[in-house]
Scaffold this active site. Structure first.
Site, PDB file in Angstrom:
ATOM      1  N   ASP A  41      -3.239  -3.618  -0.888  1.00  0.00           N
ATOM      2  CA  ASP A  41      -2.651  -4.693  -0.061  1.00  0.00           C
ATOM      3  C   ASP A  41      -3.151  -4.694   1.373  1.00  0.00           C
ATOM      4  O   ASP A  41      -2.760  -5.581   2.142  1.00  0.00           O
ATOM      5  CB  ASP A  41      -1.120  -4.534  -0.063  1.00  0.00           C
ATOM      6  CG  ASP A  41      -0.548  -4.745  -1.452  1.00  0.00           C
ATOM      7  OD1 ASP A  41       0.247  -3.909  -1.913  1.00  0.00           O
ATOM      8  OD2 ASP A  41      -0.944  -5.747  -2.096  1.00  0.00           O
ATOM      9  N   HIS A  56       0.604   5.240  -1.369  1.00  0.00           N
ATOM     10  CA  HIS A  56       0.682   4.840  -2.781  1.00  0.00           C
ATOM     11  C   HIS A  56       1.378   5.946  -3.563  1.00  0.00           C
ATOM     12  O   HIS A  56       1.233   7.126  -3.253  1.00  0.00           O
ATOM     13  CB  HIS A  56      -0.717   4.607  -3.360  1.00  0.00           C
ATOM     14  CG  HIS A  56      -0.702   3.801  -4.613  1.00  0.00           C
ATOM     15  ND1 HIS A  56      -0.517   4.355  -5.852  1.00  0.00           N
ATOM     16  CD2 HIS A  56      -0.791   2.466  -4.797  1.00  0.00           C
ATOM     17  CE1 HIS A  56      -0.526   3.394  -6.762  1.00  0.00           C
ATOM     18  NE2 HIS A  56      -0.688   2.246  -6.158  1.00  0.00           N
TER      19      HIS A  56
HETATM   20  C1  SDX Z   1       1.513  -1.592  -4.644  1.00  0.00           C
HETATM   21  O1  SDX Z   1       2.469   1.591  -8.258  1.00  0.00           O
HETATM   22  C2  SDX Z   1       1.480   0.793  -8.140  1.00  0.00           C
HETATM   23  O2  SDX Z   1       0.451   0.907  -8.807  1.00  0.00           O
HETATM   24  C3  SDX Z   1       1.679  -0.348  -7.166  1.00  0.00           C
HETATM   25  C4  SDX Z   1       0.450  -1.197  -6.863  1.00  0.00           C
HETATM   26  C5  SDX Z   1       0.029  -2.006  -8.060  1.00  0.00           C
HETATM   27  O3  SDX Z   1      -1.151  -2.368  -8.144  1.00  0.00           O
HETATM   28  O4  SDX Z   1       0.917  -2.370  -8.867  1.00  0.00           O
HETATM   29  O5  SDX Z   1      -0.634  -0.351  -6.497  1.00  0.00           O
HETATM   30  C6  SDX Z   1       0.715  -2.182  -5.745  1.00  0.00           C
HETATM   31  O6  SDX Z   1       2.705  -1.695  -4.674  1.00  0.00           O
HETATM   32  C7  SDX Z   1       0.811  -0.844  -3.549  1.00  0.00           C
HETATM   33  C8  SDX Z   1       1.805  -0.267  -2.505  1.00  0.00           C
HETATM   34  C9  SDX Z   1       2.153  -1.400  -1.537  1.00  0.00           C
HETATM   35  N1  SDX Z   1       3.266  -0.931  -0.610  1.00  0.00           N
HETATM   36  C10 SDX Z   1       3.009  -0.732   0.682  1.00  0.00           C
HETATM   37  O7  SDX Z   1       1.895  -0.760   1.200  1.00  0.00           O
HETATM   38  C11 SDX Z   1       4.277  -0.445   1.501  1.00  0.00           C
HETATM   39  C12 SDX Z   1       4.040   0.725   2.464  1.00  0.00           C
HETATM   40  N2  SDX Z   1       3.901   1.951   1.651  1.00  0.00           N
HETATM   41  C13 SDX Z   1       5.038   2.699   1.337  1.00  0.00           C
HETATM   42  O8  SDX Z   1       6.290   2.182   1.470  1.00  0.00           O
HETATM   43  C14 SDX Z   1       4.821   3.856   0.410  1.00  0.00           C
HETATM   44  O9  SDX Z   1       3.628   4.426   0.724  1.00  0.00           O
HETATM   45  C15 SDX Z   1       4.850   3.559  -1.069  1.00  0.00           C
HETATM   46  C16 SDX Z   1       6.131   2.941  -1.472  1.00  0.00           C
HETATM   47  C17 SDX Z   1       3.719   2.663  -1.449  1.00  0.00           C
HETATM   48  C18 SDX Z   1       4.661   4.862  -1.795  1.00  0.00           C
HETATM   49  O10 SDX Z   1       5.749   5.618  -1.546  1.00  0.00           O
HETATM   50  P1  SDX Z   1       5.799   7.152  -2.046  1.00  0.00           P
HETATM   51  O11 SDX Z   1       4.536   7.626  -2.661  1.00  0.00           O
HETATM   52  O12 SDX Z   1       7.057   7.305  -2.797  1.00  0.00           O
HETATM   53  O13 SDX Z   1       5.795   7.876  -0.745  1.00  0.00           O
HETATM   54  P2  SDX Z   1       7.089   8.305  -0.023  1.00  0.00           P
HETATM   55  O14 SDX Z   1       7.880   7.063   0.230  1.00  0.00           O
HETATM   56  O15 SDX Z   1       7.720   9.420  -0.764  1.00  0.00           O
HETATM   57  O16 SDX Z   1       6.463   8.809   1.304  1.00  0.00           O
HETATM   58  C19 SDX Z   1       5.890  10.098   1.368  1.00  0.00           C
HETATM   59  C20 SDX Z   1       5.911  10.389   2.855  1.00  0.00           C
HETATM   60  C21 SDX Z   1       7.260  10.070   3.467  1.00  0.00           C
HETATM   61  O17 SDX Z   1       7.444  10.929   4.559  1.00  0.00           O
HETATM   62  P3  SDX Z   1       8.445  12.250   4.324  1.00  0.00           P
HETATM   63  O18 SDX Z   1       9.759  11.705   3.810  1.00  0.00           O
HETATM   64  O19 SDX Z   1       7.715  13.126   3.321  1.00  0.00           O
HETATM   65  O20 SDX Z   1       8.545  12.865   5.696  1.00  0.00           O
HETATM   66  O21 SDX Z   1       4.959   9.545   3.513  1.00  0.00           O
HETATM   67  C22 SDX Z   1       5.635   8.657   4.385  1.00  0.00           C
HETATM   68  C23 SDX Z   1       7.085   8.671   4.014  1.00  0.00           C
HETATM   69  O22 SDX Z   1       7.902   8.435   5.140  1.00  0.00           O
HETATM   70  N3  SDX Z   1       5.038   7.348   4.160  1.00  0.00           N
HETATM   71  C24 SDX Z   1       4.680   6.523   5.124  1.00  0.00           C
HETATM   72  C25 SDX Z   1       4.114   5.414   4.470  1.00  0.00           C
HETATM   73  N4  SDX Z   1       4.159   5.588   3.145  1.00  0.00           N
HETATM   74  C26 SDX Z   1       4.744   6.800   2.960  1.00  0.00           C
HETATM   75  N5  SDX Z   1       4.780   6.604   6.442  1.00  0.00           N
HETATM   76  C27 SDX Z   1       4.297   5.547   7.151  1.00  0.00           C
HETATM   77  N6  SDX Z   1       3.717   4.432   6.582  1.00  0.00           N
HETATM   78  C28 SDX Z   1       3.624   4.340   5.258  1.00  0.00           C
HETATM   79  N7  SDX Z   1       3.079   3.273   4.702  1.00  0.00           N
END
Ligand code: SDX
Length: 393
Positions: A328, A270
Site C-alpha cells: 500500500d 506487515h
Molecule cells: C495489507 O495480511 C496481508 O497479506 C495483508 C495484505 C494483503 O495483500 O492482503 O498484504 C494487505 O493489509 C498490508 C498492510 C496494510 N496496513 C498498513 O500499512 C497499516 C500500517 N501497518 C500496521 O498497522 C501494521 O504493520 C500491520 C497491521 C500491517 C501489521 O501489524 P503486526 O504485524 O501485527 O504488527 P504489530 O501491530 O504487532 O506491530 C509490531 C510492532 C508494534 O510495536 P510494539 O507493540 O512491539 O512495541 O511494530 C509497531 C507496533 O507498534 N508497528 C508500527 C507499524 N506497524 C507496526 N509502528 C509504526 N508504524 C507502523 N506502520
C-alpha cells in the site's frame, strides 16, 4: 507465523487451512501465485491471465486465454435493476460502502439460480464476479461524481475498460492512455491474491457455512476496508499529503515511534513480511516509471514517500521492528497520478482481490472434506458462578 488455532482437543496447528493457490515466505520476501514469482508475472503476464492461473492452477494456452477472455467479457454488464441500488446511497457515500451494498445485493439477482454444490455453477459465479466488480467499482465512482454510469466496452481489455468506465463521459471522446492502462493492469496483478490475509479468511469463513459467493465477497470487501488492511492505501496517501514535504518527515517518524501516539506509518509493516514486501518493490519502480512517462516525476508525494522510506529503513526502531514498505505504500501515488481520488484506492484493491477471494472460495468448496470454519478461543473470563439477585449486588 499465524496465531495458533486449536481445532480439536490434542490437534493444534499454526495453519488455519490448506491451499495450493498462493505461497508467501515472509523472511525471504517471496510471493508465488501457483508457483510463479510475482516479479515474473508482473513483468511478463497480464491480469486476466493471472486470473486464469489463480482460478485453474496453470497458465492458459492461447486458445484457453481467448475463450476465458470471451467468457469474462460477456458478463461485464450488470442487471439494469441493480442500478437502482446505487440510488439509495448518498452521493458522498464512500465507494467501499456502495460496493459492499451492491455486491451483497447481487445475491438477490444471481443467488437463487445458483447451486454452489455444482462445480460448473461455482465457476460461472467466479467468472461473473471477476467480470462485474470493475463495472460496480466504476459505477460507485461515477455515482459519487453525479455523472452518468458508463457501460462496459467489450472491445477494450480489462484494465482499459475499467479506466473507460471511470473516466469517459458521454459528452466527449475519451481515449484510454496505454501508459495508464498498463499501470492499472499491473496494480490489479500485484493485488490479485495474498494467501490467508484478513479479507480472504473472511470470505473463506463465510463460504464455509454455504453462504452464496456474492454475500461472501461482500463480507471480504467489508473486511478489506479497514485501515490496517486494504484501507491503508487511502490512509497512506493522505498521510504523505499531510507530511507534505521532506523536512517534516522527522516529526512523523518520531510520532510513529511514540507509544503514546496512536499514529502509525501507513503503508509500513506487515503481519507476514518481515524483510520486504516484493509487491512494494515492483510498485515503487512502477511509480517511478509511470510518473516519469507522465512527466510528473518531481511529484511531491513521490519525493516524500521515497525519503520517508529511506529514513525509516535506516532507523534502528523500524529495523528492529522489521517494518518495511508494504503493497500500500506506493500504490496510491500511481493511482493519484492516474486521476483517482483517494476514496477509490481501496475499491480498486477490492476489485483486484476479487479473483483471489473467489479462487480460494472455489478451491475450498471443491474439497469434499471441507467443514464449516470454527476458530476456537482461549477463555480468559470468570469461572462458573451462581446468579446474584439484584438486591444483593
Ligand atoms: C495489507 O495480511 C496481508 O497479506 C495483508 C495484505 C494483503 O495483500 O492482503 O498484504 C494487505 O493489509 C498490508 C498492510 C496494510 N496496513 C498498513 O500499512 C497499516 C500500517 N501497518 C500496521 O498497522 C501494521 O504493520 C500491520 C497491521 C500491517 C501489521 O501489524 P503486526 O504485524 O501485527 O504488527 P504489530 O501491530 O504487532 O506491530 C509490531 C510492532 C508494534 O510495536 P510494539 O507493540 O512491539 O512495541 O511494530 C509497531 C507496533 O507498534 N508497528 C508500527 C507499524 N506497524 C507496526 N509502528 C509504526 N508504524 C507502523 N506502520
Amino acid at each position: 507465523q499465524g496465531d495458533v488455532f486449536t481445532f480439536d482437543p490434542g490437534f493444534t496447528s499454526t495453519a488455519s487451512c490448506e491451499s495450493a493457490i498462493t505461497y508467501i515466505d515472509g523472511d525471504k520476501g517471496e510471493l508465488l501465485y501457483r508457483g510463479y514469482p510475482i516479479e515474473e508475472l508482473a513483468e511478463k503476464s497480464h491480469y486476466l491471465e493471472v486470473c486464469y492461473l489463480l482460478l485453474y492452477g496453470e497458465l492458459p494456452t492461447r486458445t484457453q486465454m481467448e475463450d476465458f477472455e470471451r467468457r469474462v467479457t460477456r458478463h461485464t454488464m450488470l442487471h439494469e435493476q441493480i442500478h437502482y441500488f446505487f440510488r439509495g446511497f448518498r452521493r458522498d457515500s464512500h465507494p467501499m460502502a456502495t460496493m459492499v451494498g451492491v455486491v451483497g445485493a447481487m445475491s438477490a439477482f444471481y443467488h437463487d439460480s445458483l447451486d454452489i454444490n455444482d462445480p460448473w455453477q461455482r465457476e460461472v459465479a467466479a467468472l461473473r464476479m471477476i467480470a462485474k466488480l470493475p463495472t460496480i467499482a466504476a459505477m460507485a465512482y461515477k455515482y459519487s461524481l453525479g455523472q452518468p454510469f458508463v457501460y462496459p466496452r467489450n472491445d477494450l481489455d480489462y484494465a482499459a475498460n475499467f479506466l473507460h468506465m471511470c473516466f469517459s463521459v458521454p459528452a466527449e471522446k475519451y481515449e484510454v492512455d496505454p501508459i495508464l492502462a498498463h499501470a492499472m493492469d499491473l496494480i490489479f496483478t500485484l493485488h490479485a491474491d495474498h494467501e490467508q490475509n484478513a479479507s480472504t479468511s473472511t470470505v473463506r469463513l463465510a463460504g464455509s457455512s454455504g453462504a452464496n459467493p456474492f454475500a461472501c465477497v461482500a463480507a471480504g470487501i467489508a473486511c478489506l476496508w479497514g485501515p490496517a488492511h486494504g484501507g491503508a492505501n487511502q490512509a497512506c496517501l493522505e498521510m504523505l499529503r499531510q507530511i507534505g514535504s521532506v523536512d517534516r518527515i522527522p516529526e512523523y517518524i518520531a510520532r510513529a515511534k511514540d507509544k503514546n501516539d496512536p499514529f502509525r506509518l501507513m503503508g509500513f509493516g506487515h503481519r507476514v513480511y518481515k524483510n520486504f514486501d516484493p509487491r512494494a518493490k515492483v510498485m515503487k519502480q512502477a511509480a517511478d516509471d509511470v510518473l516519469g512517462l507522465l512527466g510528473i516525476k518531481d511529484n511531491p508525494t513521490l519525493q516524500v514517500a521515497k525519503e520517508l522510506e529511506r529514513i525509516a529503513l535506516e532507523d534502528p526502531y523500524f529495523v528492529e521492528k522489521k517494518l518495511y514498505p508494504n503493497v500500500d505504500f506506493y500504490s496510491g501515488i500511481i493511482l493519484e497520478a492516474m486521476g483517482f481520488p483517494t476514496s477509490m484506492f481501496t475499491p480498486i484493491f477490492a476489485l483486484s482481490r476479487t479473483v483471489g477471494w473467489i479462487s480460494q472460495w472455489k478451491e475450498m468448496l471443491g474439497d469434499e472434506n471441507q467443514k464449516i470454519g470454527r476458530p476456537r478461543q482461549l477463555y480468559v473470563g470468570k469461572p462458573r458462578r451462581a446468579y446474584v439477585e439484584v438486591e444483593n449486588r
